[in-house]
Structures are given as C-alpha cells and as structure tokens.
Design a protein around this motif. Structure first.
Motif, PDB file in Angstrom:
ATOM      1  N   UNK A  46      31.091  10.773  -4.047  1.00  0.00           N
ATOM      2  CA  UNK A  46      30.527  11.574  -5.139  1.00  0.00           C
ATOM      3  C   UNK A  46      29.101  11.310  -5.552  1.00  0.00           C
ATOM      4  N   UNK A  47      28.770  10.100  -5.892  1.00  0.00           N
ATOM      5  CA  UNK A  47      27.468   9.523  -5.792  1.00  0.00           C
ATOM      6  C   UNK A  47      26.523  10.175  -4.730  1.00  0.00           C
ATOM      7  N   UNK A  48      26.749   9.896  -3.498  1.00  0.00           N
ATOM      8  CA  UNK A  48      25.919   9.857  -2.293  1.00  0.00           C
ATOM      9  C   UNK A  48      25.739  11.500  -2.325  1.00  0.00           C
ATOM     10  N   UNK A  49      26.839  12.398  -2.673  1.00  0.00           N
ATOM     11  CA  UNK A  49      26.686  13.860  -2.570  1.00  0.00           C
ATOM     12  C   UNK A  49      25.686  14.206  -3.585  1.00  0.00           C
ATOM     13  N   UNK A  50      25.849  13.915  -4.906  1.00  0.00           N
ATOM     14  CA  UNK A  50      25.040  14.270  -5.852  1.00  0.00           C
ATOM     15  C   UNK A  50      23.701  14.052  -5.512  1.00  0.00           C
ATOM     16  N   UNK A  51      23.229  12.833  -5.005  1.00  0.00           N
ATOM     17  CA  UNK A  51      21.925  12.421  -4.497  1.00  0.00           C
ATOM     18  C   UNK A  51      21.365  13.431  -3.605  1.00  0.00           C
ATOM     19  N   UNK A  52      22.269  13.929  -2.502  1.00  0.00           N
ATOM     20  CA  UNK A  52      21.722  14.960  -1.735  1.00  0.00           C
ATOM     21  C   UNK A  52      21.519  16.204  -2.087  1.00  0.00           C
ATOM     22  N   UNK A  53      22.354  16.592  -3.211  1.00  0.00           N
ATOM     23  CA  UNK A  53      21.976  17.910  -3.887  1.00  0.00           C
ATOM     24  C   UNK A  53      20.750  17.931  -4.511  1.00  0.00           C
ATOM     25  N   UNK A  54      20.442  16.639  -5.133  1.00  0.00           N
ATOM     26  CA  UNK A  54      19.068  16.921  -5.650  1.00  0.00           C
ATOM     27  C   UNK A  54      17.651  16.756  -4.825  1.00  0.00           C
ATOM     28  N   UNK A  55      18.114  16.294  -3.590  1.00  0.00           N
ATOM     29  CA  UNK A  55      17.218  16.072  -2.393  1.00  0.00           C
ATOM     30  C   UNK A  55      17.058  17.616  -2.097  1.00  0.00           C
ATOM     31  N   UNK A  56      18.219  18.168  -1.596  1.00  0.00           N
ATOM     32  CA  UNK A  56      18.178  19.663  -1.460  1.00  0.00           C
ATOM     33  C   UNK A  56      17.375  20.439  -2.269  1.00  0.00           C
ATOM     34  N   UNK A  57      17.583  20.338  -3.740  1.00  0.00           N
ATOM     35  CA  UNK A  57      16.953  21.279  -4.574  1.00  0.00           C
ATOM     36  C   UNK A  57      15.332  20.933  -4.309  1.00  0.00           C
ATOM     37  N   UNK A  58      14.965  19.536  -4.272  1.00  0.00           N
ATOM     38  CA  UNK A  58      13.554  19.332  -4.146  1.00  0.00           C
ATOM     39  C   UNK A  58      13.087  19.907  -2.891  1.00  0.00           C
ATOM     40  N   UNK A  59      13.727  19.956  -1.834  1.00  0.00           N
ATOM     41  CA  UNK A  59      13.047  20.763  -0.502  1.00  0.00           C
ATOM     42  C   UNK A  59      13.046  22.259  -0.913  1.00  0.00           C
ATOM     43  N   UNK A  60      13.989  22.897  -1.609  1.00  0.00           N
ATOM     44  CA  UNK A  60      13.881  24.331  -1.853  1.00  0.00           C
ATOM     45  C   UNK A  60      12.527  24.712  -2.838  1.00  0.00           C
ATOM     46  N   UNK A  61      12.306  23.843  -3.590  1.00  0.00           N
ATOM     47  CA  UNK A  61      11.138  23.907  -4.650  1.00  0.00           C
ATOM     48  C   UNK A  61       9.891  23.440  -4.057  1.00  0.00           C
ATOM     49  N   UNK A  62       9.911  22.803  -3.012  1.00  0.00           N
ATOM     50  CA  UNK A  62       8.635  22.108  -2.734  1.00  0.00           C
ATOM     51  C   UNK A  62       7.250  22.960  -2.562  1.00  0.00           C
ATOM     52  N   UNK A  63       7.851  24.015  -2.005  1.00  0.00           N
ATOM     53  CA  UNK A  63       6.784  24.941  -1.369  1.00  0.00           C
ATOM     54  C   UNK A  63       6.532  25.975  -2.493  1.00  0.00           C
ATOM     55  N   UNK A  64       7.589  26.628  -3.334  1.00  0.00           N
ATOM     56  CA  UNK A  64       7.419  27.610  -4.282  1.00  0.00           C
ATOM     57  C   UNK A  64       7.173  27.131  -5.865  1.00  0.00           C
ATOM     58  N   UNK A  65       7.367  25.762  -6.195  1.00  0.00           N
ATOM     59  CA  UNK A  65       7.104  25.381  -7.395  1.00  0.00           C
ATOM     60  C   UNK A  65       6.539  24.042  -7.032  1.00  0.00           C
ATOM     61  N   UNK A  66       5.525  23.687  -6.830  1.00  0.00           N
ATOM     62  CA  UNK A  66       5.113  22.253  -6.667  1.00  0.00           C
ATOM     63  C   UNK A  66       5.294  21.227  -7.653  1.00  0.00           C
ATOM     64  N   UNK A  67       4.762  21.641  -8.817  1.00  0.00           N
ATOM     65  CA  UNK A  67       4.807  20.880 -10.101  1.00  0.00           C
ATOM     66  C   UNK A  67       6.390  20.441 -10.345  1.00  0.00           C
ATOM     67  N   UNK A  68       7.222  21.437 -10.317  1.00  0.00           N
ATOM     68  CA  UNK A  68       8.756  21.194 -10.620  1.00  0.00           C
ATOM     69  C   UNK A  68       9.206  20.357  -9.385  1.00  0.00           C
TER      70      UNK A  68
END
Length: 938
Positions: free
Chosen positions: A902-924
């Motif tokens: 559970x915890x590793x999967x939750x961490x990967x979800x946050x990391x995936x969200x970071x990758x999605x926003x890295x180019x479109x919303x740098x501040x976020x």
C-alpha cells in the motif's frame, strides 16, 4: 484545522484510460476445454474378442452348440410370451388407489394358524427332515397337508384396519421365510388359509382392500413356485443337453405335482385362487395358447359355483388378471362377462336388502365395491382390441339397473369410442334408473370422457343440449353443482364464449335459490378455475355480462379473495401482452380493489407481496398507446384504489416515470404532471428507503427534462428523509441488516447527480451540498463506522469537480454551475471554504478512529485524504503541505496494519503525478517534489 489555507488547483493533466486490445473469438474465453482421447488398440480388441475374426468364430461356435441353440429357443419363447407392454393392465398401478379408497372403522377378524407364538404349532418352526428316499419325503409332506385342520387355528378379533394390514404383512413374510427354509407345505397352508379369507364379507366396505392384501400374498406364492420351477428347468451353467432335458422333465413333474396338490383342496374358492396364482407355471406343461384358453374357460365354468356375487366378481377379476399375462385372447373374458350378466340381477337383491338396512351399508356404497373389478375386467377386454366394445354396449342396454356396468364402461372404454357414441350414452343415462347409482354420477363420468376427446363438430351442440337437459332436471343442488363442475371443462374447451356465458348465468340462477352457494364454494371455485384454464381468451371472459355477477356468489370474504387471486393469476399467465379495453380494465380494477381491501394490519408480508405482484402485472398490461393523458388518468385512479399496498405505489411511480419518457412531443406540461403525480404518491409509501430511491429517480428524471423546480423539490425531499432512515432492516431470513452501506451508496449517487444541478438563485451557492453535509453531521452512525468518512471523501471529490472550468459531464439543455458562474472567484472561494469544512470533518473522524484504536481504518482514511490533498489542493500553501505530510506520517505509524504494497504504491502515485505536472505546471510540480523529499526524509 480551521486555519487551513485550502485552494483548489486546476486540472492541468489529461486523464487517460489504457484499453486492452480485443480480438474476435467463436467461444467464450472462460469456457472449459474438454478433450476426449480415444485410444483404439487393435491388440486389446482382439483380446476382448470384438475383432471380426473373433466374432465370426463365436457365431460359428454358437450355431454348432446344441446347448446354445436351446438357450436361444428358450429366450425366444420368453420374448414371445404375452406380457402387458405398458402400465395400462398392471394391477400394481391400481393397488394403492383401492387401499386408500376402501377403508373402514369397524373391527376386523382374522383366522390363521401361523401368527402364534414360536413353537406352539405342530411343526411350525421345524424344517423338513432329511429323507433318504423320495417317496418318504413325499409321504411326509402329504401327512403335513392332511393335518391342516388340526385344531391350531387362532381367531384374532377386534383388529383395527392398520393392525389387520400388519398381520397380512407378517403372513407374507412368514410365507416367504417358510419357502426359503424348505417348508413348502407350510407356505402352501398359508396361501390356502389366505385364499379362504376371501369368502368372508363380514365388513363389506373393506372387501376390495381385503382382496388386494390377500392376492398380494397369493402373487408372492405364485412367484416363488414359478421361480423355483424356472431354476430347475434352466439347469446348471455348462450342463450337457441330455442333463438339461432331464432337468426340464423333473421341472415338469414338479409342476404337475403342484397342480395335483392344489386340485386336492376340498373347498372351491381356495382351490381356484391357488390354481390361478400359479397359472403361469402351465408354460412348463404346454406352450399351446389354445390350451391356455381351454384352461381359462374351465376355471371360468368352475367360478359359477360361487354364490356371493361380490366374491364371484373379484374371483373373475383375478382370473382375468392372470389370463392377460399368458394369452392375448379375449374370448374367456367375454364369457366371464356373459356369466356376470346372468348373476347381475342378484346384485340388486342385495341392494334392496341394504335399502331396508342402511345401517349395514348403503346401496350406493355397496355398488361401489364392484367398481374396481368391473373396471379392470372391462379394461382388459377392450385393451388394444375394440372387437367387443359395441357388443358390451348393446348388452348394457338390455340390462335392467345397468348403472353399475355403464359407470365402468365410461371409466374403462377409450374416450374415442365414447365420443363417437356420445349421443347414445346420453340417452342411456337419461333412461337409467339404477338404485345406488345416480344420474349425476353417470353424467360426471361422461363429462370427464368428452372433455378429453370431444364428439364430432356437427354433433357437439346437439350433444351439449341433450346432456344439459338431464343436468338441469337434477333437483339436488349438490348433484347439480358436481355435474357442472365436470362439464365446465368440456364447455369452455370446445364451445364459444356465448355458451360459457350462458353456463355462468344458469349457475347464478340455480345457486342463488335458497343461498345454495354458501354450501358449495369449493365447487364454484373449481368451475371458475377450469373455465379460465381452458378458455382461450381471458379478456373476452372478463367482459361477459354473467362473469362479475358470478363473483357475487362468493359472499365469504376469504373465499372471494382466493377467487380474485385465481382470476388474476390466470390473467397473468394467459392474457394478451397489453389491453386498453375499458370493460376489461374496470373488471381488473374491481378484482384488485377486493384484494387491496382484504389487506390490513394483521396481513402477513407474504400475503401483501403476493397480492401486490398480481396487481402490478395487470397495471403493466394496461396500455392506451399514444393517449398518454388517459394512461396517466388510469394511474391516478389506481393510486386511489390500491391505497394499502406500498409495492403497487412503487410500481405506479415507476410507470409514471416511464410514461414521462414516452412523451415524444416534448410537452413540458405533461412531464411536470407525471413528476407531480410521483411527488404526491411517494409520501404514501411507508418504507423510507423506497421513498429516498424514488425521490432521487424522479429528481434525475425532472433534471433530464429541464424541470428544474421539480428536480430541486425531489432532491430536497430525499435529503430530508436521510435522518428518518432506520439503522437496520430485516432481510428475508429474518436477520437484521445494516443500512449504512446503502446510505453511503445512495449519497454518492446523489453527489454525482448534484454536480450538474445548477444553483437556485433563491437558495444560495451549493445549497444541496450544504444540506447534505448538514444531514450527515446530524445523522447517528456507529462509533467505529467509516461511513461518514467515505461520504466526506466523495463530497471533497464533488467540490473539486465544481472548481473546474469545465465539468466532465452535462445534461443537454441544463446550464450547470460551470457555465452559470463562469469560474467566478467568489464561487471558487465558497468551494474552498466548503473544502476546509469537509477536511475538518474528516480529521475529526480520524481522531475518533484513533480513540477507538481502529489503527487500520485510521491509516487507510489518512492515505485516502492524503491522495486527495495532493491531487486537489495547492501544496505551495504551507498549511496544506504540512497536513499532507502529517497524514503520511500517521499512515506510516500503522504500516504493520496495512498491506505491504500500500505505502509503496501510494508513493509511486505521487511520483507519477509529479512527472505529469513537471512540464505543464512547474510551480505545482516543485511543491510536490518538496513534499516527496520531506516524505522520504521522515
């Protein structure tokens, strides 16, 4: 956490769904594959002897082997022997019916020497002594037979019927045991004593059952003798032809000895019955069927010596029963009927005597005793042979008091023959004057026959008129109603609705005389059931002028309710798909109102359910096509008629909603009328759960058709019922079932609907969501329940969707809040404030779970809220970022309670969200990166 600085962030990433590639297939992918492997080994076939060479060798060997030839001849003779091919002539099919029909409460007596204590009989428990000389053995058995009347008879009196039957079962077991103990003479004595009892007619009404019990024992005796002779004639396996011939000769001698022993019995009745019981053994003495015929005719002539007509008739029945197993000839049966017709008038001398002494037995009951024997003999006479049918009918016409024979003819002859001669039978019945056999009995038998096979089309009207001329002359209401009950099938099956209506009218007239209907409710119910079961059109029957007056005959409420159930049940099964006839509809409403009015506070739930189902069926079948106003008017009338049945109200609401969707003219006024009908009807339903479901349904329907005011009213009424919802309900097994899961599902559905509901200018921003949150705050949940947390989480989801510039779905024509407010900052501020309130409520739930030591539920809720904060909130705000970190830490404290993934999967979800926003919303994305860093460092 009221100082939480929550700000919803826009969705800057695209939600993608990864679809699996599909491919066409001819079979279901989950179907189990079965593979059958057949291993054909020529060597194994050869060993089993199934290869062609082995088959030819075996055939040649069998043709050259005399013993095999004899066996084949024996099998052919066995196959050619006449046996009943079907169950029509099997006596076993009639046995139980006779035992159930002819019973008695009188005390019975039984005389036998074989049901006394062990050792008290002369030779009762001793086996035959081993003899070295055959002549001595035969002499010993003859001495046993001579000592038959040795004074050891025991008379058992005052036996009840069950005791009497039990004694005969004991005798049957004693006979079988004696036979297997090589005590043949004792077995013969038991059979003789049983046969002598057939002369006892002390308890007349029990005689047919007594005959069945005794002939059962005689059948067992006959089978034992036959099996023993068969075993002797067959010889040992592998015996030579000469040895086999000697064995057959010995079997013939033994068979002759048995017939000689039986011929030495002094009394006529046991001698005849014993010879008939082993009659099948004559096949060891002769194979000529003409010889069988001579033997049966000889026994027929001997039966003339029996004086009592009842005893004589059943003895003839036993002769016929044994005869049909060995010869297909009907001549001896016809001769038995010739003798029977000669003594037939003697039966009515007994009838006249019983009319003077009805306390012994009534004339009708006495004649009924002959019925099983007459029926079976006539059936054997006409089975697969109609040569004698017309002769028997002609002789019946010549007989005086021919009612008993005529009744058996109607029971035994084929329905086709009776239908062909239907008018002749009506005339016979019309002129029949038989003491003990009423015309109504004969008419009922005739009615049963023509119901299964009707007369010719051109004769039916004349036949029906002639039959009902006799039926209508019956003065006894009981005889009349019993006749009509049988004839109702014939009338409804083969005649038009006019004859059926006339029959109902005649019944109304006759049964109203002296209120005769009060004593004949079962017959009246059966008549109606048979008419509805056999007539083709239920709708046509309902509109007949005499149909509803016929229902008025059922004055007793419980009976009337059952009749209405029966009618609606047949309507459910046999009616057309839809009806719009006003007369039919009114008749159905009348029947339904009777059922509705029968329901009260004492009615059980199953009764309510059954009645509701029947009424719901006809509500669905009433269809006025495009006349929607008339359809809605019918629903309004039904609502007033069926006020005691919640299930019917639920059906009416659904029907009105469906009616609104059929409105192709897009008339808002009619749709509003349908929704108003539902809004008025729903409060009359007692179940809160059903009310909530229907309010939500009607609200969604109103929203779909742009009736925003009606939709708001339905949603508000639904939310105000939440606190009236019981904590649990009772399931069909009587066990309590919690409604928390239902409430969670319901409110989630409500939240999904409220996304597209525009705010009313009179009620303020997000009025329904505020109302929902207020209702949840006041609702009493269990202390350890996670239901409020789930609802709050979905409320947070709904609020986030409200903050988007464009909602994920809309209803065509409805201006939702995204277009109504145009992403106004004030509107977004209201959303953020509500998000803070919801988060505070969830944090209180987390605290309560911690106090209750529910670490697993607390950790799961922490992760759910953590993910929503990461997705929905602006993590650049310190308070929000800190709250997210605290929730992660709280979940980590109880990581032993969670699944390891559970915890590793939750961490990967946050990391995936970071990758999605890295180019479109740098501040976020940078805020998420800081959070990830703090999560790893912690």
């Amino acid at each position: 956490m009221s100082n939480l600085d929550w700000v919803c962030v826009p969705r800057l990433y695209e939600v993608r769904k990864n679809h699996l590639a599909g491919r066409a297939t001819l079979e279901h992918p989950l179907k189990q594959q079965t593979v059958t492997v057949v291993d054909i080994n020529p060597l194994s076939l050869a060993l089993e002897g199934t290869d062609p060479l082995s088959q030819f060798a075996r055939q040649d060997e069998e043709l050259n082997d005399q013993l095999s030839q004899m066996d084949l001849k024996s099998k052919r003779r066995e196959r050619d022997r006449i046996e009943p091919e079907d169950n029509t002539l099997q006596w076993s099919t009639r046995r139980l019916g006779i035992l159930n029909r002819f019973t008695t409460n009188e005390k019975l007596s039984l005389s036998t020497s074989f049901l006394v204590a062990s050792g008290s009989l002369d030779g009762g428990n001793e086996s035959i002594k081993a003899q070295t000389v055959v002549a001595d053995k035969t002499k010993y058995r003859l001495e046993q037979l001579d000592h038959f009347d040795d004074g050891t008879m025991r008379h058992m009196m005052d036996l009840t019927q069950p005791e009497y039957i039990q004694r005969f079962e004991q005798l049957k077991q004693e006979l079988t045991q004696s036979w297997h103990n090589d005590q043949r003479v004792k077995a013969l004595k038991i059979a003789i004593q049983c046969a002598k009892m057939l002369a006892d007619t002390t308890v007349l009404q029990f005689y047919p059952s007594q005959y069945v019990l005794i002939t059962d024992i005689l059948d067992v005796f006959g089978k034992l003798v036959y099996d023993r002779l068969q075993a002797k004639a067959s010889g040992l396996p592998g015996a030579s032809a000469a040895t086999l011939e000697r064995e057959r000769e010995a079997a013939r001698d033994t068979c002759q000895n048995w017939f000689y022993k039986i011929a030495s019995i002094r009394e006529l009745l046991p001698r005849l019955y014993l010879e008939l019981s082993i009659f099948k053994c004559y096949e060891f003495l002769t194979s000529d069927r003409e010889e069988y015929e001579k033997l049966l005719r000889r026994l027929t002539h001997q039966l003339r010596g029996i004086a009592d007509p009842l005893v004589s008739t059943y003895a003839r029945c036993y002769l016929v029963r044994m005869g049909v197993t060995v010869t297909p000839s009907k001549t001896y049966i016809r001769e038995n009927f010739g003798d029977l017709f000669i003594v037939y008038p003697q039966i009515f001398r007994f009838v006249a005597r019983f009319n003077l002494h009805p306390e012994i037995v009534t004339a009708s009951s006495y004649l009924q005793l002959y019925a099983p024997a007459f029926d079976y003999m006539l059936l054997c006479l006409v089975h697969k042979c109609e040569l004698h049918t017309q002769d028997m009918l002609n002789e019946c016409k010549q007989l005086k008091n021919n009612g008993a024979i005529l009744m058996s003819i109607l029971s035994s002859f084929t329905s086709e023959f009776i239908a062909t001669n239907a008018l002749e039978f009506v005339e016979l019945i019309k002129t029949s004057e038989t003491p003990g056999i009423s015309k109504s009995q004969l008419l009922r038998s005739l009615g049963s026959c023509v119901s299964s096979c009707a007369p010719l089309q051109e004769q039916r009207v004349t036949f029906l008129k002639a039959a009902f001329e006799t039926i209508n002359k019956l003065t006894d209401p009981n005889e009349y109603i019993n006749c009509v009950e049988t004839w109702a099938v014939f009338v409804s099956q083969y005649f038009t609705i006019h004859e059926v209506n006339r029959l109902l009218g005649e019944l109304n007239t006759r049964m109203c005389l002296g209120k005769a209907y009060e004593k004949h409710y079962p017959q009246l119910q059966n008549i109606l059931s048979r008419i509805m079961q056999n007539y083709r059109s239920i709708e046509l029957l309902l509109i007949q002028p005499n149909f509803l007056p016929y229902l008025d005959l059922f004055q007793k409420e419980s009976v009337r309710v059952e009749v209405c159930k029966t009618i609606l049940t047949y309507y459910k099964q046999n009616s057309e798909e839809y009806t719009c006839d006003a007369v039919v509809t009114n008749a159905l409403m009348y029947l339904g109102k009777i059922l509705n009015d029968s329901v009260n506070a004492l009615s059980v739930e199953d009764e309510r359910r059954q009645i509701s189902q029947l009424i719901n069926v006809f509500i669905h079948k009433v269809h006025f096509g495009r006349d929607l106003e008339q359809q809605l008017g019918f629903y309004v009338e039904a609502r007033g008629t069926f006020s005691n049945l919640d299930a019917v109200y639920v059906t009416l609401v659904h029907a009105a909603c469906k009616l609104a969707t059929r409105n192709t003219s897009r008339s808002t006024g009619f749709i509003k009328a349908c929704i108003s009908y539902c809004f008025i009807t729903i409060p009359s339903i007692s179940a809160v759960q059903q009310q909530m479901d229907l309010y939500l349904l009607c609200g969604q329907l109103a929203l779909r058709h742009l009736c925003l005011g009606q939709a708001d009213a339905c949603f508000e009424a639904a939310l105000q019922l939440v606190n009236d919802l019981p904590a649990a309900t009772v399931d069909f097994e009587g066990k309590p079932r919690s409604l928390e899961r239902y409430l969670v599902s319901y409110l989630c559905n409500m939240l999904a609907t409220l996304i597209v509901v525009p705010d009313s200018p009179e009620q303020g921003v997000l009025y329904f969501l505020r109302l929902l949150l207020d209702v949840i705050g006041k609702h009493e949940f269990k202390a350890d329940s996670t239901a409020p947390s789930v609802i709050y989480l979905h409320a947070l989801d709904m609020l986030y969707v409200q903050s988007l510039e464009k909602y994920p779905y809309h209803i065509k024509g409805v201006v939702s809040n995204d277009d109504l407010y145009g992403h106004d900052p004030k509107f977004l501020a209201e959303i953020n404030n509500l998000c803070v309130q919801v988060v505070d409520a969830i944090l209180l739930q987390l605290k309560a779970l911690g106090v209750a030591h529910q670490q697993r539920q607390q950790a799961e809720l922490s992760l759910d809220l953590f993910l929503r904060i990461v997705r929905y909130a602006d993590l650049e705000r310190e308070t929000v970022s800190q709250l997210a970190l605290n929730l992660w830490l709280l979940a980590n404290k109880s990581q032993t309670q969670l699944d390891t993934k559970t915890l590793p999967q939750t961490l990967r979800v946050v990391e995936q969200l970071y990758k999605q926003l890295r180019d479109v919303a740098p501040a976020q994305a940078q805020a998420i990166a800081k959070l990830l860093l703090r999560m790893r460092n912690s």
